[in-house]
Design a protein around this motif. Structure first.
Motif, PDB file in Angstrom:
ATOM      1  N   CYS A  92       0.841  -1.213   0.000  1.00  0.00           N
ATOM      2  CA  CYS A  92       0.000   0.000   0.000  1.00  0.00           C
ATOM      3  C   CYS A  92       0.868   1.252   0.000  1.00  0.00           C
ATOM      4  O   CYS A  92       0.608   2.194  -0.754  1.00  0.00           O
ATOM      5  CB  CYS A  92      -0.920   0.021   1.225  1.00  0.00           C
ATOM      6  N   SER A  93       1.877   1.272   0.859  1.00  0.00           N
ATOM      7  CA  SER A  93       2.714   2.461   0.952  1.00  0.00           C
ATOM      8  C   SER A  93       4.070   2.075   1.498  1.00  0.00           C
ATOM      9  O   SER A  93       4.228   1.042   2.153  1.00  0.00           O
ATOM     10  CB  SER A  93       2.071   3.528   1.842  1.00  0.00           C
ATOM     11  N   ILE A  94       5.061   2.925   1.179  1.00  0.00           N
ATOM     12  CA  ILE A  94       6.428   2.731   1.649  1.00  0.00           C
ATOM     13  C   ILE A  94       6.940   4.089   2.136  1.00  0.00           C
ATOM     14  O   ILE A  94       6.740   5.102   1.460  1.00  0.00           O
ATOM     15  CB  ILE A  94       7.358   2.200   0.538  1.00  0.00           C
ATOM     16  N   ALA A  95       7.609   4.066   3.268  1.00  0.00           N
ATOM     17  CA  ALA A  95       8.257   5.291   3.759  1.00  0.00           C
ATOM     18  C   ALA A  95       9.623   4.915   4.306  1.00  0.00           C
ATOM     19  O   ALA A  95       9.748   4.001   5.116  1.00  0.00           O
ATOM     20  CB  ALA A  95       7.413   5.969   4.830  1.00  0.00           C
ATOM     21  N   VAL A  96      10.677   5.602   3.834  1.00  0.00           N
ATOM     22  CA  VAL A  96      12.037   5.380   4.305  1.00  0.00           C
ATOM     23  C   VAL A  96      12.347   6.460   5.336  1.00  0.00           C
ATOM     24  O   VAL A  96      12.337   7.651   5.027  1.00  0.00           O
ATOM     25  CB  VAL A  96      13.040   5.444   3.143  1.00  0.00           C
ATOM     26  N   ILE A  97      12.585   6.024   6.594  1.00  0.00           N
ATOM     27  CA  ILE A  97      12.814   6.949   7.707  1.00  0.00           C
ATOM     28  C   ILE A  97      14.307   6.962   8.033  1.00  0.00           C
ATOM     29  O   ILE A  97      14.910   5.911   8.277  1.00  0.00           O
ATOM     30  CB  ILE A  97      12.008   6.537   8.950  1.00  0.00           C
ATOM     31  N   ASP A  98      14.891   8.165   7.993  1.00  0.00           N
ATOM     32  CA  ASP A  98      16.304   8.335   8.353  1.00  0.00           C
ATOM     33  C   ASP A  98      16.423   8.380   9.874  1.00  0.00           C
ATOM     34  O   ASP A  98      15.701   9.111  10.544  1.00  0.00           O
ATOM     35  CB  ASP A  98      16.824   9.628   7.729  1.00  0.00           C
ATOM     36  N   ASN A  99      17.340   7.607  10.464  1.00  0.00           N
ATOM     37  CA  ASN A  99      17.509   7.583  11.918  1.00  0.00           C
ATOM     38  C   ASN A  99      18.005   8.908  12.469  1.00  0.00           C
ATOM     39  O   ASN A  99      17.814   9.207  13.645  1.00  0.00           O
ATOM     40  CB  ASN A  99      18.501   6.479  12.313  1.00  0.00           C
ATOM     41  N   LEU A 100      18.658   9.698  11.617  1.00  0.00           N
ATOM     42  CA  LEU A 100      19.186  10.968  12.115  1.00  0.00           C
ATOM     43  C   LEU A 100      18.089  12.003  12.268  1.00  0.00           C
ATOM     44  O   LEU A 100      17.992  12.690  13.270  1.00  0.00           O
ATOM     45  CB  LEU A 100      20.267  11.476  11.163  1.00  0.00           C
ATOM     46  N   THR A 101      17.270  12.136  11.235  1.00  0.00           N
ATOM     47  CA  THR A 101      16.225  13.172  11.271  1.00  0.00           C
ATOM     48  C   THR A 101      14.891  12.629  11.739  1.00  0.00           C
ATOM     49  O   THR A 101      13.993  13.387  12.076  1.00  0.00           O
ATOM     50  CB  THR A 101      16.056  13.769   9.873  1.00  0.00           C
ATOM     51  N   HIS A 102      14.754  11.285  11.775  1.00  0.00           N
ATOM     52  CA  HIS A 102      13.482  10.638  12.122  1.00  0.00           C
ATOM     53  C   HIS A 102      12.359  11.147  11.204  1.00  0.00           C
ATOM     54  O   HIS A 102      11.213  11.266  11.630  1.00  0.00           O
ATOM     55  CB  HIS A 102      13.138  10.879  13.585  1.00  0.00           C
ATOM     56  N   GLU A 103      12.736  11.470  10.000  1.00  0.00           N
ATOM     57  CA  GLU A 103      11.740  11.910   9.027  1.00  0.00           C
ATOM     58  C   GLU A 103      11.790  11.016   7.799  1.00  0.00           C
ATOM     59  O   GLU A 103      12.806  10.396   7.511  1.00  0.00           O
ATOM     60  CB  GLU A 103      12.008  13.362   8.604  1.00  0.00           C
ATOM     61  N   ALA A 104      10.679  10.991   7.105  1.00  0.00           N
ATOM     62  CA  ALA A 104      10.604  10.215   5.863  1.00  0.00           C
ATOM     63  C   ALA A 104      11.312  10.999   4.770  1.00  0.00           C
ATOM     64  O   ALA A 104      10.902  12.099   4.416  1.00  0.00           O
ATOM     65  CB  ALA A 104       9.155   9.962   5.489  1.00  0.00           C
ATOM     66  N   ILE A 105      12.402  10.409   4.238  1.00  0.00           N
ATOM     67  CA  ILE A 105      13.136  11.090   3.179  1.00  0.00           C
ATOM     68  C   ILE A 105      12.780  10.538   1.808  1.00  0.00           C
ATOM     69  O   ILE A 105      13.249  11.050   0.806  1.00  0.00           O
ATOM     70  CB  ILE A 105      14.653  10.981   3.417  1.00  0.00           C
ATOM     71  N   ALA A 106      11.979   9.500   1.807  1.00  0.00           N
ATOM     72  CA  ALA A 106      11.443   8.989   0.541  1.00  0.00           C
ATOM     73  C   ALA A 106      10.182   8.212   0.866  1.00  0.00           C
ATOM     74  O   ALA A 106      10.146   7.453   1.828  1.00  0.00           O
ATOM     75  CB  ALA A 106      12.453   8.104  -0.177  1.00  0.00           C
ATOM     76  N   SER A 107       9.140   8.427   0.089  1.00  0.00           N
ATOM     77  CA  SER A 107       7.888   7.726   0.365  1.00  0.00           C
ATOM     78  C   SER A 107       7.085   7.598  -0.915  1.00  0.00           C
ATOM     79  O   SER A 107       7.295   8.344  -1.873  1.00  0.00           O
ATOM     80  CB  SER A 107       7.068   8.479   1.419  1.00  0.00           C
ATOM     81  N   ALA A 108       6.205   6.617  -0.908  1.00  0.00           N
ATOM     82  CA  ALA A 108       5.316   6.409  -2.053  1.00  0.00           C
ATOM     83  C   ALA A 108       4.077   5.680  -1.561  1.00  0.00           C
ATOM     84  O   ALA A 108       4.136   4.895  -0.612  1.00  0.00           O
ATOM     85  CB  ALA A 108       6.013   5.620  -3.156  1.00  0.00           C
ATOM     86  N   ARG A 109       2.949   5.922  -2.184  1.00  0.00           N
ATOM     87  CA  ARG A 109       1.683   5.283  -1.792  1.00  0.00           C
ATOM     88  C   ARG A 109       0.928   4.910  -3.045  1.00  0.00           C
ATOM     89  O   ARG A 109       0.904   5.653  -4.013  1.00  0.00           O
ATOM     90  CB  ARG A 109       0.868   6.244  -0.936  1.00  0.00           C
ATOM     91  N   ARG A 110       0.308   3.739  -2.989  1.00  0.00           N
ATOM     92  CA  ARG A 110      -0.538   3.298  -4.074  1.00  0.00           C
ATOM     93  C   ARG A 110      -1.983   3.590  -3.712  1.00  0.00           C
ATOM     94  O   ARG A 110      -2.443   3.269  -2.625  1.00  0.00           O
ATOM     95  CB  ARG A 110      -0.343   1.797  -4.297  1.00  0.00           C
ATOM     96  N   GLN A 111      -2.687   4.271  -4.620  1.00  0.00           N
ATOM     97  CA  GLN A 111      -4.056   4.680  -4.356  1.00  0.00           C
ATOM     98  C   GLN A 111      -5.031   3.522  -4.560  1.00  0.00           C
ATOM     99  O   GLN A 111      -4.785   2.590  -5.322  1.00  0.00           O
ATOM    100  CB  GLN A 111      -4.448   5.850  -5.285  1.00  0.00           C
ATOM    101  N   GLY A 112      -6.176   3.639  -3.883  1.00  0.00           N
ATOM    102  CA  GLY A 112      -7.264   2.680  -4.113  1.00  0.00           C
ATOM    103  C   GLY A 112      -7.029   1.323  -3.493  1.00  0.00           C
ATOM    104  O   GLY A 112      -7.590   0.334  -3.944  1.00  0.00           O
ATOM    105  N   VAL A 113      -6.163   1.234  -2.473  1.00  0.00           N
ATOM    106  CA  VAL A 113      -5.886  -0.055  -1.826  1.00  0.00           C
ATOM    107  C   VAL A 113      -6.471  -0.016  -0.417  1.00  0.00           C
ATOM    108  O   VAL A 113      -6.313   0.966   0.309  1.00  0.00           O
ATOM    109  CB  VAL A 113      -4.372  -0.308  -1.761  1.00  0.00           C
ATOM    110  N   SER A 114      -7.172  -1.061  -0.046  1.00  0.00           N
ATOM    111  CA  SER A 114      -7.834  -1.102   1.252  1.00  0.00           C
ATOM    112  C   SER A 114      -7.309  -2.276   2.069  1.00  0.00           C
ATOM    113  O   SER A 114      -6.653  -3.179   1.554  1.00  0.00           O
ATOM    114  CB  SER A 114      -9.351  -1.214   1.070  1.00  0.00           C
ATOM    115  N   GLY A 115      -7.669  -2.261   3.369  1.00  0.00           N
ATOM    116  CA  GLY A 115      -7.296  -3.356   4.263  1.00  0.00           C
ATOM    117  C   GLY A 115      -5.808  -3.454   4.492  1.00  0.00           C
ATOM    118  O   GLY A 115      -5.246  -4.540   4.528  1.00  0.00           O
ATOM    119  N   CYS A 116      -5.128  -2.304   4.607  1.00  0.00           N
ATOM    120  CA  CYS A 116      -3.675  -2.298   4.740  1.00  0.00           C
ATOM    121  C   CYS A 116      -3.253  -2.541   6.192  1.00  0.00           C
ATOM    122  O   CYS A 116      -3.907  -2.080   7.130  1.00  0.00           O
ATOM    123  CB  CYS A 116      -3.107  -0.968   4.257  1.00  0.00           C
TER     124      CYS A 116
END
Length: 662
Positions: A92-116
């Motif tokens: 459904c979605s992917i988020a890459v979290i950097d341990n230094l900033t604790h922020e997502a530095i790359a992310s993507a989501r697929r629309q129209g997907v349920s039950g994730c």
């Protein structure tokens, strides 16, 4: 009497056989439907378990795939891989979290997907946790597939029920006729016929159904045993054609590359996980993009298939597994893990053979080279290690390289990672500081303009110059944010004066689709466009003169002026320069600082000055470090001087000159 007794006996035997037939039909139906129902439930449970296992493998593969890019903070490539990885039907979605900033530095989501459902994986590089991979996945695809298979198997069960009942009825009719026409001897023959035509096919069908519980792909393939043409034989054939064959096809797709028929990347990961000791080589075709660009994608595919054939032929007598990873990357896997030196010799021999082999693709003869990186099972992340060695081989223009802990490229990666972290902090914590270096009018001796120079000043006061971070920012995808901040701050700081200001623009700035909108916004906010000079480096700008000319025409319509920076540093294209409506030529500092000691440098500078004067272009000398150089450039007729002799870069402007004096 004998006839009556015989008739009675035949009737008794007939009704007994009839009763046994109905009982057999009922038992067969119950057994078949029960077996089929058990198979359905076990198969569906196995499919869900396998699907979840595949998802877990895929998630682990994601973490391996992004680890290197996250470690190097190659955000463009990281985002590109994230966009590709999210295309998996269960993600459904992917988020890459950097341990230094604790922020997502790359992310993507697929629309129209349920039950994730959420799943978090640790991203490890060189035994160090560098981030997290937060994923949402869904079981909806396998549930949909199971629903469809339930419907199909339900229909099959109904057909089975009808076929069994029909076959039994037909057999009973035949038996009835036989019992009316033949003697007790024919009763026995009829029983044998029933056994051959009904009982044996049913047992064969039950045997087929039991085989489908096996998890061995070989057992699921179609057997060579011919099926009969009766209803039960057709039913047995239907099961194998639509279930066993489908499972075999899924196995092929998961383990083999569809283009080259080599093993797949997923299979390599599986083999690595299940091998105690091994050697691994990753091979990459050099400049493969040129084949696609000049001959087309179809030719590129043909070239990859040809390369796969060469790999099979060359390693035909070695116990190596061959894989296609992606694009033009291949892998050689030695599951024995014997002497690494022998493995290196085999890989080197193939690389040399490949480089000397002419291949014909779409009527064109192609001679390409290939590079290889080698690692062993001693490294905890062998694919990452082999990829690092491959990059080192390409960097050093060697045929192969074997991963070592002291590879120089690792120190470069670490330094780049450190620099990238500094850049990210500079962006998030606003450490970007413009410095201004004065430019003097040689004729009047007055400072009439400044050049804005980018600096990063961290919390401890350490000052970083562009030479330390600019190239890394472009590779990591952070340059746009640095440049935008530098442009806004320089104009805001300068707008309170009446001075002219030079601002450097790289080709990345010019290629930004919204650069003109940004400049127009700055003009509306500060009204300084008539005092701005945009400097374009010769080596960057002359690689795409049409784009540069279009940009120059657009900014000059806004009222700004344009300079060519570092002119004379490389191939100075005077012919291209004639067609560009520029206002200033900045003569490269390497010529100016050697002008007193190198006669060739003096001749080049004289030529540039004379050329610029004839075109009505003002000249600026960089690196004017002392009085002797200043007097020399003045004697040559250079219009402006810039360097430490005039003034060092500083964060504040200390001069105020009216624009009328420019």
């Amino acid at each position: 009497m004998i006839s009556v007794i015989t008739l009675l006996l035949m009737c008794v035997l007939f009704f007994l056989q009839l009763y046994n037939s109905f009982r057999l039909e009922s038992a067969i139906e119950r057994s078949s439907l029960s077996t089929l129902q058990d198979y359905i439930e076990q198969e569906h449970t196995a499919m869900v378990d396998k699907f979840e296992e595949d998802i877990e493998h895929y998630l682990q593969m994601m973490a391996l795939t992004v680890a290197h890019e996250l470690y190097n903070l190659n955000l463009l490539s990281l985002q590109d891989k994230t966009d590709k990885l999210v295309q998996h039907q269960a993600v459904c979605s992917i988020a890459v979290i950097d341990n230094l900033t604790h922020e997502a530095i790359a992310s993507a989501r697929r629309q129209g997907v349920s039950g994730c459902m959420p799943r978090t994986l640790e991203i490890v590089y060189n035994d160090e946790s560098i981030g997290r991979l937060e994923v949402e996945y869904t079981l909806a695809p396998i549930q949909q597939l199971i629903g469809e298979k339930r419907r199909q198997l339900h229909e099959t069960r109904e057909h089975l029920h009808e076929d069994i009942a029909s076959a039994t009825r037909e057999s009973i009719i035949v038996q009835t006729l036989i019992y009316l026409l033949v003697t007790l001897i024919l009763v026995r023959l009829t029983a044998r016929q029933i056994n051959r035509n009904i009982i044996n096919p049913i047992y064969a069908l039950m045997d087929d159904m039991q085989r489908m519980h096996s998890q061995d792909p070989v057992a699921l393939q179609l057997r060579n045993r011919p099926h009969s043409n009766d209803e039960l034989g057709k039913l047995s054939r239907y099961f194998y054609d639509n279930i066993a064959e489908l499972i075999s096809q899924l196995n092929q797709r998961a383990n083999y590359d569809s283009l080259t028929r080599l093993l797949s990347r997923q299979r390599l990961i599986y083999d690595i996980e299940h091998a105690a000791s091994f050697n691994l080589a990753i091979l990459d075709i050099d400049r493969f993009k040129e084949v696609n660009n000049f001959l087309g994608m179809n030719a590129g595919d043909d070239f990859l298939r040809s390369t796969a054939t060469l790999l099979r032929q060359f390693f035909a007598h070695q116990p190596y597994a061959i894989y296609r990873l992606n694009g033009d990357e291949f892998a050689i896997f030695d599951s024995r893990g014997d002497a690494l030196e022998a493995f290196e010799m085999h890989i080197l021999a193939f690389v040399e053979r490949f480089g000397n082999k002419e291949q014909t693709v779409k009527g064109e003869t192609i001679t390409a080279s290939i590079s290889a990186g080698i690692a062993s099972s001693r490294h905890p992340s062998p694919i990452v290690a082999a990829t690092t060695a491959l990059k080192y081989a390409k960097l050093k223009h060697t045929k192969i390289a074997t991963f070592q802990e002291d590879l120089p490229i690792l120190k470069e990666y670490q330094q780049n990672l450190k620099t990238t972290r500094i850049i990210r902090k500079a962006i998030t914590q606003d450490w970007i500081t413009p410095h201004f270096q004065p430019i003097q009018d040689v004729r009047t001796g007055r400072v009439c303009k400044y050049e804005a120079l980018m600096r990063i000043s961290d919390a401890e006061g350490t000052l970083y110059t562009p030479a330390e971070f600019l190239a890394v920012s472009k590779r990591s995808g952070n340059y746009k944010e640095l440049s935008a901040s530098m442009l806004r701050k320089s104009v805001a700081c300068f707008s309170a004066t009446e001075l002219a200001l030079s601002i450097n623009l790289a080709i990345e700035d010019i290629e930004e689709s919204d650069i003109l909108d940004t400049l127009e916004t700055l003009q509306r906010q500060h009204g300084v466009m008539d005092r701005l000079i945009f400097e374009i480096t010769e080596q960057e700008g002359f690689s795409s003169p049409e784009r540069i000319k279009a940009f120059i025409d657009q900014v000059k319509r806004l009222g700004a002026r344009v300079a060519i920076d570092d002119f004379g540093s490389g191939y100075s294209n005077f012919e291209t320069l004639i067609h560009l409506d520029i206002d200033f030529l900045k003569i490269d500092g390497s010529l100016i600082k050697n002008i007193l000691t190198d006669p060739h440098a003096e001749v080049i500078v004289e030529t540039i000055v004379d050329f610029a004067r004839r075109l009505g272009i003002k000249t600026i000398a960089e690196f004017v470090s002392d009085e002797a150089i200043y007097r020399k450039i003045a004697s040559l007729g250079i219009d402006f001087a810039q360097g430490y002799y005039i003034g060092k870069p500083a964060p504040l402007i200390s001069h105020k000159v009216r624009s009328a004096d420019l």
